[in-house]
Design an enzyme around this catalytic site. Structure first.
Site, short mmCIF file in Angstrom:
data_model
loop_
_atom_site.label_atom_id
_atom_site.label_comp_id
_atom_site.label_asym_id
_atom_site.label_seq_id
_atom_site.Cartn_x
_atom_site.Cartn_y
_atom_site.Cartn_z
N CYS A 46 0.76 -1.37 0.09
CA CYS A 46 -0.09 0.01 0.16
C CYS A 46 1.00 1.46 0.08
CB CYS A 46 -1.00 0.13 1.35
SG CYS A 46 -0.18 -0.09 2.82
N HIS A 73 -1.43 1.11 7.44
CA HIS A 73 -1.81 1.28 6.05
C HIS A 73 -1.74 2.71 5.30
CE1 HIS A 73 -4.25 -0.31 2.79
NE2 HIS A 73 -5.16 0.52 2.84
#
Length: 369
Positions: free
Chosen positions: A32, A311
């Site tokens: 990510c 994330h």
């Protein structure tokens, strides 16, 4: 992203930009950090257009050597040439090349998006400079090279005038800082220039990007053990030092230092400080004291409470629409949502979604976003 893609197309409706594509990127296990930065750079339109132009002018399948530049260009070409308006693209070739080239990104551990951005831009610069050196060598005019502070290279001609090589990556992202030191005895000012591709700035609780930039350029007094050696006085003297932006870049990338090493803890800690970032930013601390106006077009957001896990997602402005990119998923969001990622006003908060890297584009005189 079938249902999500159709929802996005429906949300944009007749306003869907002609020729634009909004594609999510497949995640290969903690990639990510890579996907969020690649989306931000894709919607840096001058960079994308120049990358694709370079690729079309230099692509030669017979003897082309694969590198991060060709892999990135190939990925962006895949996205921009899709028949569908929305969907998911597999960045496998780019990720594979990245991991093959740099062992830091080889593991499935959480990586830092800013480190990746910094590595990628400098790698693109190195590739372009090597190609230029090779071309100059073919013309039998071997250049001299000198490494500068941020890892990029200056290429000089053999004549009396020193002419630095400026690639299209430099033209987009490179600015110049001036480190000024004033001797408090003789008032002599010593100035040293250095280039930058992004600005890393310290942050404080309940502050703003403007105040953080002012602190970045604030005056510091050098005394006691930190005295400055003045060439005119030929001795150590008290002095004042400050860093100013001499030449602002076309694309201003601001990295917020959200991860700080805490000696008492013996580890890094994430600072969830609330740092307000405006959609329109005025930069007034240049050497010429001229106001430079910038418009926000992308934000890389870190989601999570610590530096070693979490994330990354990105918020992107395209044709006056804001979109939310979370790996494979792409959604349209209201502009009012963008600034809700500024951080937490209290130290302990359930909100862990914080703006980490900001991308601003300089507005031309008379231009409105």
């Amino acid at each position: 992203m079938g249902a999500a893609g159709s929802r996005l197309e429906k949300a944009l409706g007749d306003q869907f930009p002609e020729g634009e594509r909004y594609f999510g990127l497949k995640n290969y296990g903690n990639t990510c950090y890579c996907n969020s930065v690649l989306q931000a750079l894709y919607f840096c339109v001058p960079f994308r257009e120049q990358l694709l132009e370079y690729y079309s002018n230099n692509k030669n399948p017979a003897d082309a050597e694969e590198n991060l530049l060709t892999c990135l260009a190939d990925l962006y070409l895949q996205i921009s040439s899709q028949k569908k308006k929305t969907g998911v693209i597999d960045p496998k070739r780019f990720v594979h090349r990245l991991k093959k080239q740099n062992e830091i990104f080889r593991s499935f551990m959480h990586q830092d998006a800013h480190e990746f951005l910094n590595y990628l831009l400098n790698e693109l610069v190195d590739i372009l400079e090597k190609e230029t050196r090779a071309d100059k060598s073919d013309q039998e005019t071997p250049p001299l090279s000198e490494k500068i502070a941020n890892g990029s290279t200056k290429i000089y001609s053999n004549g009396p005038q020193k002419v630095p090589l400026i690639t299209w990556v430099h033209k987009n992202f490179q600015g110049i800082l001036t480190n000024e030191t004033r001797c408090l005895r003789c008032e002599t000012v010593t100035a040293r220039d250095e280039t930058f591709l992004d600005l890393s700035i310290d942050i404080e609780q309940n502050s703003s990007i403007t105040s953080c930039l002012k602190n970045f350029s604030s005056t510091e007094t050098l005394n006691a053990q930190d005295k400055f050696f003045c060439d005119k006085c030929c001795s150590l003297q008290e002095a004042q030092k400050r860093m100013k932006i001499k030449k602002p870049p076309h694309i201003l990338v601001i990295h917020l230092k959200r991860f700080k090493y805490i000696e008492q803890l013996g580890r890094y800690k994430k600072l969830s400080y609330r740092v307000v970032y405006p959609l329109e930013l005025k930069l007034s601390n240049t050497v010429e004291d001229a106001d430079e106006e910038y418009s926000l077009f992308a934000v890389v957001v870190h989601v999570g409470s610590g530096p070693n896990h979490g994330h990354y997602v990105s918020l992107v402005k395209s044709h006056n629409h804001w979109l939310f990119f979370d790996d494979e998923n792409v959604e349209m969001i209201d502009e009012s949502v963008v600034q809700t990622f500024s951080g937490s006003s209290q130290e302990y908060s359930t909100n862990t979604d914080h703006g980490y890297i900001l991308f601003y584009e300089r507005l031309l005189s008379g231009t409105t976003s």
